[in-house]
Design an enzyme around this catalytic site. Structure first.
Site, PDB file in Angstrom:
ATOM      1  N   THR A  17       0.760  -1.347  -0.153  1.00 34.42           N
ATOM      2  CA  THR A  17      -0.044  -0.023  -0.044  1.00 34.42           C
ATOM      3  C   THR A  17       0.696   1.169  -0.043  1.00 34.42           C
ATOM      4  O   THR A  17       2.058   1.246   0.406  1.00 34.42           O
ATOM      5  CB  THR A  17      -0.865   0.136   1.132  1.00 34.42           C
ATOM      6  OG1 THR A  17      -1.574   1.397   1.305  1.00 34.42           O
ATOM      7  CG2 THR A  17      -0.154  -0.248   2.682  1.00 34.42           C
ATOM      8  N   ASP A  18       0.335   2.309  -0.407  1.00 36.00           N
ATOM      9  CA  ASP A  18       1.197   3.632  -0.558  1.00 36.00           C
ATOM     10  C   ASP A  18       0.982   4.302   1.187  1.00 36.00           C
ATOM     11  O   ASP A  18       1.854   5.214   1.354  1.00 36.00           O
ATOM     12  CB  ASP A  18       0.143   4.778  -1.194  1.00 36.00           C
ATOM     13  CG  ASP A  18      -1.248   5.070  -0.838  1.00 36.00           C
ATOM     14  OD1 ASP A  18      -1.675   4.179  -0.128  1.00 36.00           O
ATOM     15  OD2 ASP A  18      -1.994   5.940  -1.708  1.00 36.00           O
ATOM     16  N   GLU A  19       0.212   3.571   2.076  1.00 33.34           N
ATOM     17  CA  GLU A  19       0.081   4.039   3.181  1.00 33.34           C
ATOM     18  C   GLU A  19       1.539   3.865   4.049  1.00 33.34           C
ATOM     19  O   GLU A  19       1.871   4.488   5.016  1.00 33.34           O
ATOM     20  CB  GLU A  19      -0.919   3.602   4.056  1.00 33.34           C
ATOM     21  CG  GLU A  19      -2.191   3.799   3.488  1.00 33.34           C
ATOM     22  CD  GLU A  19      -3.323   3.512   4.535  1.00 33.34           C
ATOM     23  OE1 GLU A  19      -3.488   3.600   5.763  1.00 33.34           O
ATOM     24  OE2 GLU A  19      -4.601   3.622   3.982  1.00 33.34           O
ATOM     25  N   TYR A  46      -2.065  -0.382  11.105  1.00 35.31           N
ATOM     26  CA  TYR A  46      -2.064  -0.977   9.823  1.00 35.31           C
ATOM     27  C   TYR A  46      -0.911  -0.694   8.987  1.00 35.31           C
ATOM     28  O   TYR A  46      -0.232  -1.645   8.492  1.00 35.31           O
ATOM     29  CB  TYR A  46      -3.369  -0.513   9.031  1.00 35.31           C
ATOM     30  CG  TYR A  46      -3.532  -0.949   7.488  1.00 35.31           C
ATOM     31  CD1 TYR A  46      -3.496  -2.297   6.881  1.00 35.31           C
ATOM     32  CD2 TYR A  46      -3.383   0.125   6.762  1.00 35.31           C
ATOM     33  CE1 TYR A  46      -3.500  -2.565   5.857  1.00 35.31           C
ATOM     34  CE2 TYR A  46      -3.390  -0.360   5.269  1.00 35.31           C
ATOM     35  CZ  TYR A  46      -3.355  -1.591   4.815  1.00 35.31           C
ATOM     36  OH  TYR A  46      -3.192  -1.930   3.539  1.00 35.31           O
ATOM     37  N   LYS A  75       2.114  -3.085   7.506  1.00 32.59           N
ATOM     38  CA  LYS A  75       2.385  -3.295   5.974  1.00 32.59           C
ATOM     39  C   LYS A  75       3.938  -3.128   5.745  1.00 32.59           C
ATOM     40  O   LYS A  75       4.594  -3.841   4.750  1.00 32.59           O
ATOM     41  CB  LYS A  75       1.286  -2.677   5.230  1.00 32.59           C
ATOM     42  CG  LYS A  75      -0.205  -3.020   5.154  1.00 32.59           C
ATOM     43  CD  LYS A  75      -0.226  -4.494   4.571  1.00 32.59           C
ATOM     44  CE  LYS A  75       0.051  -4.612   2.994  1.00 32.59           C
ATOM     45  NZ  LYS A  75      -0.329  -5.881   2.467  1.00 32.59           N
TER      46      LYS A  75
END
Ligand code: NAD
Ligand code: DAU
Length: 351
Positions: free
Chosen positions: A132-134, A158, A162
């Site tokens: 993810t970009d997060e 989260y 990741k």
């Protein structure tokens, strides 16, 4: 064949459906069927011999090696994860267990399998990790978009979990030579999206006369990508990505949350007007902000576009309209998803 993990979730099931529509290569689908996994997404392939479903955990150190040795996949595509930021704030432990420990065990199982392959199979093998970009943290209004070299700065349990899994995947390439690829994608939307996430939650709430909850001022920005475009990017990276590399995937579609929800309301006003003639916008309600809420995400997708020739097919306007129509036409899927467990989540988060 390929092994897909988390293939009963939102993106994983879209990926499996697209794969089976475009290829004769079979899919072994390993999914724990948590609250987010839904075999109904794959009901069109219930009797398709090219789709083998196994209920199980990526962290199961007996099951996964057995599956790898029995089916001998040429690639593993790892979608399996706990994926909802708000749930990670209420209870991070499952996120550490699946996203970190589970990915570690999966990597160990795959490494042992890969080590025993013959030279050709070893060279051809791929482990593609869907991320993810997060992991890059948050941007200010005028910051440039995230590139593949932006330092990791995850802000939620989260995104931290990741980020940890991305680091493990990278290390297994660097240390053991495992042929890995990683994709870091922006916010997806489209069919089969579980209605805890902003777009499907607001669609369902709108149609049920409930409020459309906007966290804080509603000006947080996300970079939206239609799920089928994410799937095509993953196929492209799997086929042509450079070993050990990461690829940012995004649609150049930065939108403030309030604008997204206003657009949803306008499409619904046109396709399924409220009986009282008012716009669905009257249901928008500002609520308490998400703790640690990232202000802005934006993906610079130049690398995947230039090196692999990938481009999204949908604009936000075409993709969001297709999404609204899909939800309107798939009421039985919606009815089944909105179970007791789902209502408990809404009570915990919003009441
Ligand atoms: P999702 O929550 O809809 O689906 C996750 C799936 O993984 C579910 O089917 C669940 O049953 C399964 N699963 C969970 N724990 C498991 C375990 N231990 N073993 C096997 N299966 C397990 O998630 P999603 O939105 O489809 O996201 C898929 C992947 O893509 C995730 O890794 C997520 O981090 C990443 N991602 C999501 C987005 C997005 O906008 N949704 C964007 C970028 C990246
Ligand atoms: O950026 C990629 C990520 O996108 C993925 O890695 C995650 O798995 C996925 O869940 C998604 O994370 P977000 O937190 O951005 O998605 P969500 O749909 O939960 O929220 C989108 C934005 O809308 C975010 O700024 C929070 C806000 N929001 C969300 C909900 C559920 C609201 O304002 N109200 C809500 O009720």
């Amino acid at each position: 064949m390929i092994l897909v993990t988390g293939g009963a979730g939102f993106i994983g099931s879209n990926f499996v459906l697209e794969w089976l529509a475009q290829s004769d290569e079979s899919v072994l689908n390993l999914d724990l069927l948590t609250y987010a996994g839904n075999l109904e997404n794959l009901s069109s392939h219930e009797y398709d011999p090219r789709h083998i479903f196994v209920k199980g955990d990526i962290g199961d150190t007996k099951l996964v090696p057995k599956l790898l040795h029995t089916y001998k996949p040429r690639a593993v595509i790892n979608f399996a994860a706990e994926s909802h930021v708000d749930r990670s704030i209420h209870g991070p432990e499952d996120f550490i267990q699946t996203n970190v420990v589970g990915t570690f065990h999966l990597l160990e199982s795959v490494r042992a399998y890969w080590a025993e392959l013959d030279e050709k199979a070893k060279t051809d093998f791929r482990f593609l990790h869907v991320s993810t970009d997060e992991v890059y943290g948050t941007l200010c209004a005028n910051d440039p978009a995230f590139t593949e070299t932006t330092p990791y700065a995850p802000n939620s349990p989260y995104s931290a979990s990741k980020a940890a899994s991305d680091h493990l995947v990278r290390a297994y390439h660097h240390t053991y030579g495992l042929p890995v690829l990683t994709t870091n994608c922006s916010n997806n939307y489209g069919p089969y999206h579980f209605p805890e996430k902003l777009i499907p939650l607001c669609l369902l709430n709108a149609m049920n006369g409930k409020s459309l909850p906007m966290y804080g001022d509603g000006q947080q920005i996300r970079d939206w990508l239609f799920v089928k475009d994410h799937c095509s990017a993953i196929r492209r990276v799997l086929a042509e990505g450079k070993l050990g590399d990461t690829y940012n995937v995004g649609g150049w579609n930065e939108k403030a949350n309030l604008d997204v929800v206003n657009t949803l309301c306008e499409i619904l006003d046109e396709l399924k007007p409220r009986e009282d003639g008012l716009s669905y916008k009257v249901q928008i309600t500002f609520v308490k902000d998400r703790p640690g809420h990232d202000r802005r995400y934006a993906i610079d997708a130049t690398k995947i576009e230039h090196e692999l020739g990938w481009k999204p097919q949908e604009t936000f306007e075409t993709g969001i309209r297709k999404t609204v129509i899909w939800y309107l036409e798939n009421q039985p899927w919606v009815d089944h998803v909105v179970s007791g467990a789902y209502r408990q989540w809404l009570n915990k988060q919003y009441v």
